[in-house]
Design a protein around this motif. Structure first.
Motif, PDB file in Angstrom:
ATOM      1  N   THR A   9      19.070  22.597  49.288  1.00  0.00           N
ATOM      2  CA  THR A   9      18.766  22.124  47.931  1.00  0.00           C
ATOM      3  C   THR A   9      19.324  20.730  47.704  1.00  0.00           C
ATOM      4  N   ASN A  10      20.501  20.464  48.280  1.00  0.00           N
ATOM      5  CA  ASN A  10      21.095  19.146  48.089  1.00  0.00           C
ATOM      6  C   ASN A  10      20.213  18.052  48.696  1.00  0.00           C
ATOM      7  N   ASP A  11      19.580  18.378  49.833  1.00  0.00           N
ATOM      8  CA  ASP A  11      18.647  17.403  50.437  1.00  0.00           C
ATOM      9  C   ASP A  11      17.501  17.109  49.469  1.00  0.00           C
TER      10      ASP A  11
ATOM     11  N   ILE B 230      15.193  12.892  45.232  1.00  0.00           N
ATOM     12  CA  ILE B 230      14.579  12.551  43.928  1.00  0.00           C
ATOM     13  C   ILE B 230      14.832  11.074  43.635  1.00  0.00           C
ATOM     14  N   ASP B 231      13.788  10.383  43.148  1.00  0.00           N
ATOM     15  CA  ASP B 231      13.932   8.963  42.797  1.00  0.00           C
ATOM     16  C   ASP B 231      14.974   8.791  41.705  1.00  0.00           C
ATOM     17  N   GLY B 232      15.878   7.861  41.883  1.00  0.00           N
ATOM     18  CA  GLY B 232      16.882   7.583  40.851  1.00  0.00           C
ATOM     19  C   GLY B 232      18.201   8.275  41.110  1.00  0.00           C
ATOM     20  N   VAL B 233      18.234   9.243  42.020  1.00  0.00           N
ATOM     21  CA  VAL B 233      19.504   9.919  42.319  1.00  0.00           C
ATOM     22  C   VAL B 233      20.291   9.052  43.301  1.00  0.00           C
ATOM     23  N   GLU B 234      21.477   8.668  42.912  1.00  0.00           N
ATOM     24  CA  GLU B 234      22.292   7.823  43.791  1.00  0.00           C
ATOM     25  C   GLU B 234      23.087   8.668  44.781  1.00  0.00           C
ATOM     26  N   SER B 235      23.656   9.741  44.280  1.00  0.00           N
ATOM     27  CA  SER B 235      24.362  10.645  45.187  1.00  0.00           C
ATOM     28  C   SER B 235      24.388  12.025  44.563  1.00  0.00           C
ATOM     29  N   SER B 236      24.573  13.014  45.426  1.00  0.00           N
ATOM     30  CA  SER B 236      24.597  14.392  44.944  1.00  0.00           C
ATOM     31  C   SER B 236      25.384  15.229  45.939  1.00  0.00           C
ATOM     32  N   THR B 237      26.090  16.215  45.433  1.00  0.00           N
ATOM     33  CA  THR B 237      26.753  17.156  46.344  1.00  0.00           C
ATOM     34  C   THR B 237      26.930  18.506  45.665  1.00  0.00           C
TER      35      THR B 237
ATOM     36  N   PHE C 120      26.355  21.779  41.314  1.00  0.00           N
ATOM     37  CA  PHE C 120      26.049  20.484  41.935  1.00  0.00           C
ATOM     38  C   PHE C 120      26.536  19.389  40.995  1.00  0.00           C
ATOM     39  N   VAL C 121      27.028  18.298  41.595  1.00  0.00           N
ATOM     40  CA  VAL C 121      27.319  17.127  40.754  1.00  0.00           C
ATOM     41  C   VAL C 121      26.406  16.001  41.232  1.00  0.00           C
TER      42      VAL C 121
END
Lengths: 256, 405
Positions: B97-99, B104-111, B237-238
């Protein structure tokens, strides 16, 4: 015939305020309730502050109330101003019986038609001279700029043009009383009532204030109560009160 | 009376009340005004301090950081939560899911974030520490105030649904944790007593992102240690983004989840913590009751003492309504100012509590400081003024129009 009616109307229209057989009694303490009466409690004694007093005050007339302390001068002033209702008799202002007005209407009536000057000035300490003078205009809904202009004009007229931003504590007694006079005149009232206006002032300050009162009387009626002979000499007519009753009406130089 | 005149009168008396209070506070009645304001300020300061403590309690294990814009959390209200855990719902298949989120366009980072309080030990000591498992990426800078640079990127122990990659054993410790365990960089620690980790970095943690001893590790390694590998689980998720539009895309990631901004996250954490909510609500009630009683008493006494002035206003023709407006404006100015002063003092009090706590009991601050406490305190102060108004209206009506001296 027509001429006599006209002259009667003219005479009555110049009467600003009149008191007819006015009596004011105060009760010392409270009336007993049902239980109190059953237990035999008597009604409290009453004090007659004003007893069947009558007077008329006309435009451009200064009427003085003289008499010792407790003679009913202040109570009569309060009755004329509509601050209190008489126990008996009537007080009429331009033909309107003040007792027929509600408390709210009498407050509005004072705002529009009566200016009051107190012995102890009663200015609001935290406001400037100009804000004190302009205060009644806030109640009448006059805009800020116009309030300031009219208050400044009046303060200049009473010789305090250079004191408009001073607070009462920064003014002398005479200056404070002149601010109070300006406040009383700001709504252009038809009747000005003054209770011992020079009572808290030294001779010199008192004279300055009296000069203002002479000017105040133009186009309006003035009733003032005082112990001070110099103040009373300013009056066109003098009523002497004793124990609530008018014992003498005469020009100021008349019988003592 | 025309509407315009009525409005002028309203504005005039309210402005007069404000001006009068300001001048009385600075010139003519300094002590009286300051005393009245102080009563409200003390109540608000206590409110802010207790609120800071309760929010601190509620959010002590919430992963915060300045870079985090959104949290995706399981919807615990839903009976169909996608989740698999026993005590609190968790997301499954989080690596995959994190991948999708990162694409997604506009997402700088996610974990994904898995947070567990576990025993961390050295040869000499053993302490409970909040362990946070994350997937590091070049764009991810800080999590919970700890820099992720020294964590190997992309969580190498996990690959293609299997937990058989390279075990890194990376651990970033907060200064508080390092102090507690008496370790430095390159020292080894054990987590939950079974696997060894190496301290790759020690970071100072700012007081507004967390208040318990914390350590960052690779997500898959924490999952392995805690047994959360079965469904590839994580708590939340953040996401860091520069585009608010991303929120809509995030909403669709899991069916029974909610996407929350920072404020919403704090609010929901506090709401979901019974103890914190009870503390904050009690503090609010006590502040309102004490503040109102104080204002009612001091302002009521002041009105009675000022009855001569009200009588003069009445004699001049100022209506009771206007006198009430004047008294109301004065009261609200006073309580509003008391609220501001109280909130600022309360924030100072929280800093003091934290300083004392760090020196004596804990290694991290225990209460949360937020600039939102200032508008909160001011709002409560104004509300205290509003609650006091009915009584002051009654007193004004009773004392005005009395005898003139």
């Amino acid at each position: 015939m027509a001429g006599s009616v006209a002259s009667f109307d003219e005479a009555s229209s110049s009467v600003v305020v009149s008191a007819t057989d006015v009596t004011k009694r105060y009760t010392r303490g409270t009336e007993p309730g049902v239980l109190g009466r059953l237990l035999g409690r008597q009604s409290p004694p009453t004090v007659c502050a004003v007893d069947s007093a009558s007077l008329e005050v006309r435009t451009e007339e200064i009427v003085g109330l003289a008499g010792p302390s407790g003679s009913g001068k202040s109570t009569l002033l309060h009755l004329l101003a509509g601050l209190e209702r008489p126990t008996d008799g009537t007080v009429t202002f331009r033909g309107t019986d003040l007792a027929s007005l509600s408390r709210r209407e009498r407050t509005r009536h004072r705002l529009e038609h009566i200016g009051i000057v107190f012995q102890q000035f009663h200015l609001l300490d935290s406001l400037s001279a100009r804000a004190n003078v302009a205060l009644p205009l806030v109640e009448t809904g006059v805009g800020k700029r116009e309030r300031r202009r009219r208050a400044t004009d009046l303060l200049e007229r009473v010789g305090l043009g250079d004191r408009i931003t001073h607070r009462p504590r920064e003014l002398s007694g005479g200056e404070q009383q002149r601010v109070a006079i300006a406040r009383a005149l700001i709504t252009d009232p038809e009747l000005v009532i003054a209770d011992e206006p020079t009572g808290e002032l030294d001779t010199e300050a008192g004279r300055t204030v009296l000069q203002e009162f002479e000017r105040v009387a133009e186009n309006r009626a003035v009733v003032l109560a005082s112990h001070d002979r110099e103040t009373l000499e300013l009056c066109d007519r003098l009523l002497r009160l004793r124990d609530g009753s008018v014992v003498d009406q005469s020009p100021p130089g008349g019988s003592q | 009376m025309k509407i315009r005149e009525l409005l002028t009168r309203w504005v005039g008396f309210v402005a007069l009340g404000i001006r009068r209070t300001a001048l009385r506070a600075t010139h003519t009645a300094r002590q009286r005004i300051r005393f009245s304001g102080l009563g409200v300020a003390v109540a608000i300061a206590l409110l802010v301090m207790v609120t800071g403590l309760s929010v601190g309690l509620a959010t002590s294990t919430t992963v915060y950081d300045d870079d985090i814009d959104y949290w995706i959390v399981p919807d615990s209200e839903s009976p169909e939560s996608p989740l698999v855990a026993t005590d609190s719902p968790q997301f499954s298949s989080v690596h995959e899911t994190n991948d999708r989120i990162t694409a997604i366009d506009g997402v700088e980072s996610s974990t994904p974030v898995l947070a567990q309080v576990l025993r961390v030990g050295t040869n000499e000591s053993d302490e409970y520490v909040l362990i946070i498992g994350v997937i590091n990426s070049p764009a991810l800078e800080d999590v919970s105030g700890l820099n992720t640079d020294s964590l190997t990127p992309h969580d190498p122990y996990y690959g293609d649904g299997e937990y058989n990659g390279t075990w890194t054993g990376d651990a970033v410790l907060s200064e508080g944790t390092a102090e507690l365990l008496a370790v430095t960089t390159n020292d080894s620690v054990t987590i939950a007593g079974n696997r060894s980790f190496t301290v790759t970095d020690i970071e100072s943690q700012s007081s507004d992102v967390g208040n318990v001893p914390t350590a960052l590790v690779q997500l898959s390694e924490l999952q392995h240690v805690t047994g959360a590998t079965t469904y590839d689980q994580a708590d939340q998720f953040v996401v860091s983004t520069s585009s608010p539009a991303v929120r809509d895309d995030l909403e669709g990631i899991y069916p029974q989840s909610s996407v929350q901004s920072r404020g919403e996250m704090t609010a929901s954490s506090t709401r979901n913590s019974d103890m914190a909510l009870a503390l904050a609500a009690t503090a609010l009630t006590v502040a309102l009751v004490i503040g109102t009683l104080f204002v009612v008493t001091t302002s009521g006494l002041e009105l009675v003492a000022d009855r001569q002035q009200l009588a003069v206003l009445s004699a001049m023709g100022i209506s009771v309504g206007s006198q009430i407006r004047l008294v109301g404006a004065q009261t609200l100015v006073l309580t509003g100012l008391g609220g501001i002063v109280g909130a600022v003092c309360g924030i100072g009090g929280i800093r003091l509590i934290n300083a004392v706590a760090v020196r004596t009991i804990t290694t991290e601050p225990i209460a949360v400081v937020s600039p939102w406490f200032v508008p909160y305190g001011t709002g409560v102060g104004l509300f205290v003024g509003l609650l006091s108004l009915p009584f002051l209206v009654v007193v004004t009506r009773r004392v005005t129009g009395g005898k003139l001296g």
